[in-house]
Design a protein around this motif. Structure first.
Motif, PDB file in Angstrom:
ATOM      1  N   ASP A 127      30.034 148.273 -25.980  1.00  0.00           N
ATOM      2  CA  ASP A 127      28.830 148.621 -26.725  1.00  0.00           C
ATOM      3  C   ASP A 127      28.393 147.422 -27.547  1.00  0.00           C
ATOM      4  N   GLU A 128      27.211 147.544 -28.163  1.00  0.00           N
ATOM      5  CA  GLU A 128      26.657 146.408 -28.912  1.00  0.00           C
ATOM      6  C   GLU A 128      27.516 146.038 -30.116  1.00  0.00           C
ATOM      7  N   GLU A 129      27.999 147.039 -30.821  1.00  0.00           N
ATOM      8  CA  GLU A 129      28.762 146.720 -32.031  1.00  0.00           C
ATOM      9  C   GLU A 129      30.014 145.936 -31.701  1.00  0.00           C
ATOM     10  N   THR A 130      30.702 146.322 -30.649  1.00  0.00           N
ATOM     11  CA  THR A 130      31.890 145.579 -30.236  1.00  0.00           C
ATOM     12  C   THR A 130      31.536 144.143 -29.872  1.00  0.00           C
ATOM     13  N   ALA A 131      30.431 143.990 -29.175  1.00  0.00           N
ATOM     14  CA  ALA A 131      29.988 142.646 -28.785  1.00  0.00           C
ATOM     15  C   ALA A 131      29.651 141.803 -30.018  1.00  0.00           C
ATOM     16  N   PHE A 132      28.903 142.369 -30.940  1.00  0.00           N
ATOM     17  CA  PHE A 132      28.496 141.612 -32.127  1.00  0.00           C
ATOM     18  C   PHE A 132      29.706 141.199 -32.955  1.00  0.00           C
ATOM     19  N   ARG A 133      30.665 142.113 -33.132  1.00  0.00           N
ATOM     20  CA  ARG A 133      31.855 141.786 -33.935  1.00  0.00           C
ATOM     21  C   ARG A 133      32.698 140.717 -33.240  1.00  0.00           C
ATOM     22  N   ALA A 134      32.804 140.796 -31.921  1.00  0.00           N
ATOM     23  CA  ALA A 134      33.566 139.787 -31.183  1.00  0.00           C
ATOM     24  C   ALA A 134      32.913 138.412 -31.320  1.00  0.00           C
ATOM     25  N   PHE A 135      31.598 138.389 -31.217  1.00  0.00           N
ATOM     26  CA  PHE A 135      30.880 137.113 -31.333  1.00  0.00           C
ATOM     27  C   PHE A 135      31.068 136.523 -32.731  1.00  0.00           C
ATOM     28  N   ALA A 136      30.992 137.369 -33.745  1.00  0.00           N
ATOM     29  CA  ALA A 136      31.150 136.900 -35.119  1.00  0.00           C
ATOM     30  C   ALA A 136      32.565 136.378 -35.371  1.00  0.00           C
ATOM     31  N   ARG A 137      33.566 136.995 -34.735  1.00  0.00           N
ATOM     32  CA  ARG A 137      34.938 136.512 -34.908  1.00  0.00           C
ATOM     33  C   ARG A 137      35.120 135.107 -34.335  1.00  0.00           C
ATOM     34  N   SER A 138      34.399 134.815 -33.255  1.00  0.00           N
ATOM     35  CA  SER A 138      34.533 133.502 -32.611  1.00  0.00           C
ATOM     36  C   SER A 138      33.750 132.417 -33.336  1.00  0.00           C
ATOM     37  N   HIS A 139      32.774 132.827 -34.148  1.00  0.00           N
ATOM     38  CA  HIS A 139      31.898 131.866 -34.804  1.00  0.00           C
ATOM     39  C   HIS A 139      31.838 132.191 -36.293  1.00  0.00           C
ATOM     40  N   PRO A 140      32.652 131.505 -37.094  1.00  0.00           N
ATOM     41  CA  PRO A 140      32.774 131.862 -38.514  1.00  0.00           C
ATOM     42  C   PRO A 140      31.547 131.558 -39.356  1.00  0.00           C
ATOM     43  N   GLY A 141      30.654 130.712 -38.891  1.00  0.00           N
ATOM     44  CA  GLY A 141      29.451 130.387 -39.660  1.00  0.00           C
ATOM     45  C   GLY A 141      28.350 131.394 -39.412  1.00  0.00           C
TER      46      GLY A 141
END
Length: 450
Positions: free
Chosen positions: A205-219
């Motif tokens: 789902d979108e939320e899982t995708a967004f959180r995963a992306f944010a974990r990989s990119h701290p800025g």
């Protein structure tokens, strides 16, 4: 295969004939655009720097002679006169970033005629394409009215080389960044990128995708919110950014639908979530016309990402440009073909503050208070100065745009600026036409004088 062979066959046949005939006197060729494309009030000079790079390195090698011979179906020995030919001429050019008008020389090449002939196609290719794209790109900057514009064109430009050029020309005209990594590294441009719909689709789902992306990119991150339902996606992104305390510097991107209406809904949701600093980026088939409409509508959009239509100059993908002989061995020449007439002689363009441009002969003094657009940038086949930087070209463009009338800057239905022809040049043109037996067009030449 070298860039020397990036030419049309008739350039080789003409150059070979010149050499066999012992014709080695200086010839001047003028490169200009006959007419502005529709919906253009002016052009932006571009492509001179790569053109000068080409001329600086120009050398016909034995391998080039073999390629020419193969194309002609002749033995390499028959083309021996071309072997070792270098460019040793002079170039006067309008610096990149200057505003230019129809009929004005963007550059003039003076060299032994075989040399000047052989380089025609490469110069036309570089200057014509890059001037067309730069002239399109600056219109997006004007339409955005101070909001950042970013280049997203690489995926659909006509080859990776054209993509590099589009990113460079975007920077020249004032773009804030590019998605093109190679261009960002090569020219020190800000790199800009988010995620694709495929990334979102790869997660449950979108939320899982967004959180995963944010974990990989701290800025700061930019989240693409229109994979399924734009408003729901924006609310999910707001929740993730708020939970992670990642608001300032972050953004959401809209890539489809009614971008103006959606931007208003998304802005409302972001503000309600306490995220007024999260920006809205829009993309998806945009060019200056779409950007202008969105800005005029008051849509709360912070960044415009333009791609296909700008990188390919979709509404005007080519310029009616020409590279024509105007002087041979001190003798002014001209062409009288219907609708393709040329002005004879080596030229200068004089720009008068508030008074428009005047195309004149090189030896003319020019109107009082005017500046010369063409400057000598190469002599004896060597550059006279270091290559221009993109900030230098952008500064020139900024100054030139400030001097243009508002009517020429309009995105829709602009009124093109027009150059005048000096009395002396007009008179020379009329005299040569009369001498060549075309008295019926003498009056039109004299009538265009300024």
């Amino acid at each position: 295969m070298s860039d020397v062979t990036t030419t049309d066959l008739y350039e080789v046949t003409m150059a070979l004939s010149y050499l066999h005939e012992g014709m080695d006197r200086p010839a001047t060729f003028s490169l200009f655009v006959r007419a502005l494309p529709p919906e253009r009030g002016f052009l932006v000079s571009a492509g001179a720097e790569p053109a000068l790079d080409h001329l600086s390195d120009y050398l016909v090698t034995p391998a080039d002679v073999e390629d020419f011979a193969a194309a002609l179906g002749r033995p390499p020995a028959a083309l021996a006169a071309l072997r070792g030919l270098r460019f040793t001429g002079e170039v006067r050019a309008v610096p990149e970033g200057r505003v230019v008008l129809a009929g004005e020389p963007l550059l003039e090449v003076t060299a032994p005629i075989a040399q000047a002939q052989l380089v025609e196609i490469f110069l036309l290719n570089q200057v014509s394409h890059q001037t067309a794209v730069a002239s399109k790109a600056v219109r997006s900057v004007l339409a955005a009215a101070g909001r950042p514009v970013v280049d997203f064109s690489l995926r659909r430009t006509h080859g990776p080389g054209a993509g590099l050029q589009a990113a460079r020309l975007g920077a020249l005209t004032g773009f804030a960044g590019t998605s093109n990594v190679a261009a960002a590294v090569r020219w020190g441009l800000p790199a800009s990128g988010t995620m694709a719909h495929s990334y979102v689709e790869a997660f449950p789902d979108e939320e899982t995708a967004f959180r995963a992306f944010a974990r990989s990119h701290p800025g700061p991150v930019t989240l693409l919110v229109d994979t399924y339902d734009t408003v729901r996606g924006a609310r999910t992104a707001a929740r993730v950014l708020r939970d992670l305390d990642r608001g300032p510097g972050c953004a959401v991107r809209l890539d489809s639908g009614d971008l103006g209406a959606l931007a208003r809904l998304v802005r409302s949701d972001l503000d309600a979530a306490g995220l007024p600093d999260v920006r809205i980026v829009v993309s998806g088939g945009l060019d200056e016309y779409a950007v202008d409409a969105l800005v005029r509508s008051g849509a709360p959009i912070d960044v415009y990402a333009v791609g296909t239509r700008v990188g390919t100059s979709a509404d005007a993908p080519y310029l009616d440009s020409a590279y024509k002989l105007v002087d041979y061995d001190g003798r002014p020449v001209l062409k009288l073909s219907s609708a393709k007439e040329t002005l004879p002689g080596r030229k200068q363009v004089f720009r008068r503050p508030g008074g428009g441009d005047v195309i004149a002969l090189l030896e003319e003094a020019g109107p009082a208070g005017s500046e010369q657009l063409l400057r000598t940038v190469m002599s004896g086949g060597r550059r006279l100065d270091p290559p221009d930087t993109l900030p230098q070209a952008h500064a020139r463009l900024t100054a030139d745009l400030a001097a243009l009338p508002a009517e020429a800057l309009r995105v829709r239905a602009p009124e093109p600026c027009r150059a005048k022809v000096s009395e002396k040049l007009s008179g020379l043109t009329a005299d040569l036409r009369e001498r060549l037996g075309s008295p019926d067009v003498v009056a039109s030449a004299r009538g265009s004088s300024g």
